[in-house]
Design a protein around this motif. Sequence first.
Motif, mmCIF file in Angstrom:
data_model
loop_
_atom_site.group_PDB
_atom_site.id
_atom_site.type_symbol
_atom_site.label_atom_id
_atom_site.label_comp_id
_atom_site.label_asym_id
_atom_site.label_seq_id
_atom_site.Cartn_x
_atom_site.Cartn_y
_atom_site.Cartn_z
ATOM 1 N N ILE A 134 -9.772 4.351 -7.231
ATOM 2 C CA ILE A 134 -10.857 3.339 -6.737
ATOM 3 C C ILE A 134 -9.793 2.776 -5.640
ATOM 4 C CG2 ILE A 134 -11.746 1.189 -7.150
ATOM 5 C CD1 ILE A 134 -12.681 2.157 -10.048
ATOM 6 N N CYS A 135 -8.753 2.272 -6.140
ATOM 7 C CA CYS A 135 -8.091 1.817 -5.042
ATOM 8 C C CYS A 135 -7.679 2.487 -3.795
ATOM 9 C CB CYS A 135 -6.452 1.380 -5.835
ATOM 10 S SG CYS A 135 -6.455 -0.191 -6.868
ATOM 11 N N GLU A 136 -7.657 3.562 -3.968
ATOM 12 C CA GLU A 136 -7.287 4.461 -2.843
ATOM 13 C C GLU A 136 -8.562 4.887 -2.088
ATOM 14 O OE1 GLU A 136 -5.719 8.487 -3.849
ATOM 15 O OE2 GLU A 136 -7.043 8.757 -1.987
ATOM 16 N N SER A 137 -9.727 4.978 -2.868
ATOM 17 C CA SER A 137 -10.978 5.373 -2.036
ATOM 18 C C SER A 137 -11.527 4.125 -1.414
ATOM 19 C CB SER A 137 -12.034 5.946 -2.922
ATOM 20 O OG SER A 137 -11.305 6.535 -3.963
ATOM 21 N N GLY A 138 -11.274 2.904 -1.913
ATOM 22 C CA GLY A 138 -11.836 1.542 -1.456
ATOM 23 C C GLY A 138 -11.344 1.034 -0.483
ATOM 24 N N LYS A 139 -9.906 1.596 0.082
ATOM 25 C CA LYS A 139 -9.301 1.040 1.257
ATOM 26 C C LYS A 139 -10.097 0.766 2.435
ATOM 27 C CE LYS A 139 -4.623 2.851 0.410
ATOM 28 N NZ LYS A 139 -4.172 4.123 0.386
ATOM 29 N N LEU A 167 -13.181 0.100 3.055
ATOM 30 C CA LEU A 167 -14.092 -0.596 2.778
ATOM 31 C C LEU A 167 -13.775 -2.135 2.534
ATOM 32 C CD1 LEU A 167 -17.057 1.017 1.300
ATOM 33 C CD2 LEU A 167 -17.072 0.424 3.776
ATOM 34 N N THR A 168 -12.798 -2.177 1.864
ATOM 35 C CA THR A 168 -12.431 -3.645 1.328
ATOM 36 C C THR A 168 -10.808 -3.780 0.662
ATOM 37 O OG1 THR A 168 -12.815 -5.280 -0.396
ATOM 38 C CG2 THR A 168 -13.075 -3.066 -1.147
ATOM 39 N N ASP A 169 -10.290 -4.663 0.493
ATOM 40 C CA ASP A 169 -8.870 -4.574 0.005
ATOM 41 C C ASP A 169 -9.029 -5.725 -1.181
ATOM 42 O OD1 ASP A 169 -9.479 -7.051 0.891
ATOM 43 O OD2 ASP A 169 -7.418 -7.462 2.127
ATOM 44 N N GLY A 170 -7.829 -5.348 -1.902
ATOM 45 C CA GLY A 170 -7.876 -5.999 -3.253
ATOM 46 C C GLY A 170 -6.688 -5.765 -3.958
ATOM 47 N N LYS A 171 -5.950 -6.686 -4.983
ATOM 48 C CA LYS A 171 -4.941 -6.467 -5.547
ATOM 49 C C LYS A 171 -4.954 -5.606 -6.774
ATOM 50 C CE LYS A 171 -3.490 -11.631 -5.651
ATOM 51 N NZ LYS A 171 -5.080 -11.667 -5.359
#
Lengths: 471, 471
Positions: B345-350, B352-356
Amino acid sequence: MRASIIIPTDKIESVDANLEEFSKGYTSLSQEHRRDLLLVLAKGYDVNRNRVRELVQQYLNLEFPHDSEGNVPDDEQSGGGVRDEAFLASCYRMERNLRIALKPMYGDFFERLNAYPGGLKILAVLRADLLTVMENETMPSLRALESYLKEKLITWLSPAALHLHQITWDDPASLLEKIVVYEAVHPIRSLQDLRRRLSIGRRCFGYFHPAIPGEPLIFIEVALLKAVAKTIQEVLWDDPPFPENEATCALFYSISSTQAGLTGINLGKFLIKRVIELVRRDMPNIMVFATLSPIPGYMQWLLSKLASQLKFAEVETEDTTNSSGVGNSSTFKENLLLLEEEEKICESGKRLTDGKSGIEVLYKLLSSTNSEWSKSDHLISALKPPLIRLCARYLLKEKKRGKALDPVANFHLQNGAIVERINWMADPSEKGIRQSAGIMVNYVYRLEQIEENAQSYFSIGHIGASSDIHR
Amino acid sequence: MRASIIIPTDKIESVDANLEEFSKGYTSLSQEHRRDLLLVLAKGYDVNRNRVRELVQQYLNLEFPHDSEGNVPDDEQSGGGVRDEAFLASCYRMERNLRIALKPMYGDFFERLNAYPGGLKILAVLRADLLTVMENETMPSLRALESYLKEKLITWLSPAALHLHQITWDDPASLLEKIVVYEAVHPIRSLQDLRRRLSIGRRCFGYFHPAIPGEPLIFIEVALLKAVAKTIQEVLWDDPPFPENEATCALFYSISSTQAGLTGINLGKFLIKRVIELVRRDMPNIMVFATLSPIPGYMQWLLSKLASQLKFAEVETEDTTNSSGVGNSSTFKENLLLLEEEEKICESGKRLTDGKSGIEVLYKLLSSTNSEWSKSDHLISALKPPLIRLCARYLLKEKKRGKALDPVANFHLQNGAIVERINWMADPSEKGIRQSAGIMVNYVYRLEQIEENAQSYFSIGHIGASSDIHR
């Protein structure tokens, strides 16, 4: 003893299998076993009294805020706000719990049966059986069961849940067959007769409930006429029909219930109202809504009245003979017959019977099993004036608990009709002679007065009648 | 203030004019004046508490015969015969009086309205308005009024009093129009769409009540298919129909209520049961009865779950920073995502959005108003495994008062269905994505297990599911 029928009272409504089993099981029981089962239901599935007592105790322990007269204030805003709100909330909760506790266990069972497709029919059968059992046994628990079930049936058979259907010659034979079987006022003698009652100039309407398909709960027969009929022959005989748009009167000549278990649940009132609305809408030429009705209690009342007068006369004779001086029976004595009526009856009656007085002759004539009097013109003309006069008295004056003694009169009066006209030899059938000396009565529904009439009958027992009837 | 509306509670049922006047008057009132009238009804036509207290007192004064344990013996034959009969008779009389006294005055009014032709509809409107008012005000008297009315409506809307009708293209436009308006699950987009839902391979059934003519209280849409559909497109798209006798599955794809005032009165349960019976009888080839259902609460639950995890994480960070040592929030912390899911999720989400954390990225993706993620294949494949896994958890484990949290799940489970299959991207409409990330679920009704399932859900909250779902 009562086979192995389970009475399902659990709350999970999905278990229909048990209900189906109960329905089948119950209808296959003998009358005696049904009685046993009804007793089990009445006693073993009763209100839980211990629970009610417990809640009742709790209810009294609630701290009621009192006003100066010791009454509980009505308005929740009148008192101390929050505190009152909390108090009221407890009241509502307790009252709800009490309501639930006061519901007998068979109440749950009835509700489940009612929700089940064939259940309403079974409930009607249960009540019919209960009424039969109660003819011989009047245990309080049985009475309570019956009155509870009746109340529930009244709720479930709300007229708004019923479907009004005009029954015609195009309806299934299985439905028409029911009409023939259940017609209680003027038996249907042939297919021809049935057809006549459903064809031109005639109407038949029934109230149907989705849970009792294929048969009406109650139905009414209507004749569209040019004037209010004076005899039932005008309605039932096969006169050539005239165009319906020439009719100005709708005559209700028969109303029959089909379910013994719905006795005392007045659906007829609503049926008549709905039919009047329907006919008015479809046929604006129809201005008069009237009935041609039997007087089922007249002869029974008259004979017992005559018998008691004979008794008084006898006692009086004895009193005079013995000179005991106690003869206060005369206070109950009435002059049922006018002097001239008495003379005519005595004279005309000679050929058939003898008697010391007009009362005795009349009593003997009317109580003879084959009603010979109705075959003699001479006697008919002698009996006509007193029988009509006494019939008017029976309909207008004789009451039970403030309501008309005659059940059919009571039915139409409470619906808002008035007594319009008494018709001599209106139903010369054997049944008609036996019930009411062949007399029938027209009740009239005057639309603009229906509510007023019903109210004044309901509140003070006032029986409305035309000026003709009063003489 | 509330115009001059009279609330008729007198018992003379012939006075329909007042009811008609009330109905007309009420529906013409503004929302505010309706609220005022409902308050008057709730407070001014309440239970007569003084009368209840009086009767309750009398009830306690009855001399209860006690057995050795202080309980009232159940059987009227157990005691002294005549004396007990008299005692029981008083009990029944008192209990009946109490039952009557516990009925609020508005109870009589509701009964009269229900008996009046248009009354049931007005009662439903009253309840809908009550529910609206209660969103802002929760006076005990209003709550009591609402709960009383709901109970009455349940009694009056007994499924046995309802009429099941198959709605077809031959029905009046005025009825079909209602279907279009009230379809709550998959909006009908065109006349073409409506026609498709009523023609070959499709069925639509409604429950009708005689007092609310021309519109169903509830209706269900059914597709006859060769296999249980995995997506709503298979049902709604206009594929060429195949002969109905080749169908082996009846799929319930939409069920909608029409009366806001009947909220919480479960007619759907009975409707589904009746429809299953009907289809089985008419089409013996149909062996499988299943649904393709939305999961209306899934996203809402998941987002609040994610939000609270983010909160905990924040507090924890602070705790660590401040070293206050109170940090027991971690006991509420759950591992919503598996490690590999988090990474993906972190990788694919980059883009569109960021998050810790994965949680934060997921929360941001799912809560963004235009659901961008559902347009990216990359994101879809990253989100699919956790969303399906968490959906199974939501459906099978998340409960409220022992029942499934999701209202649609609760509905089918209490009817005796089980959770069969979770379908990814089964409803990619905007509404579908927003409600449940496009996931839909098949519930299956296995006829021979329906009652058993319903019972075990009802009694211990057990949620039946296929082995596939359990993984």
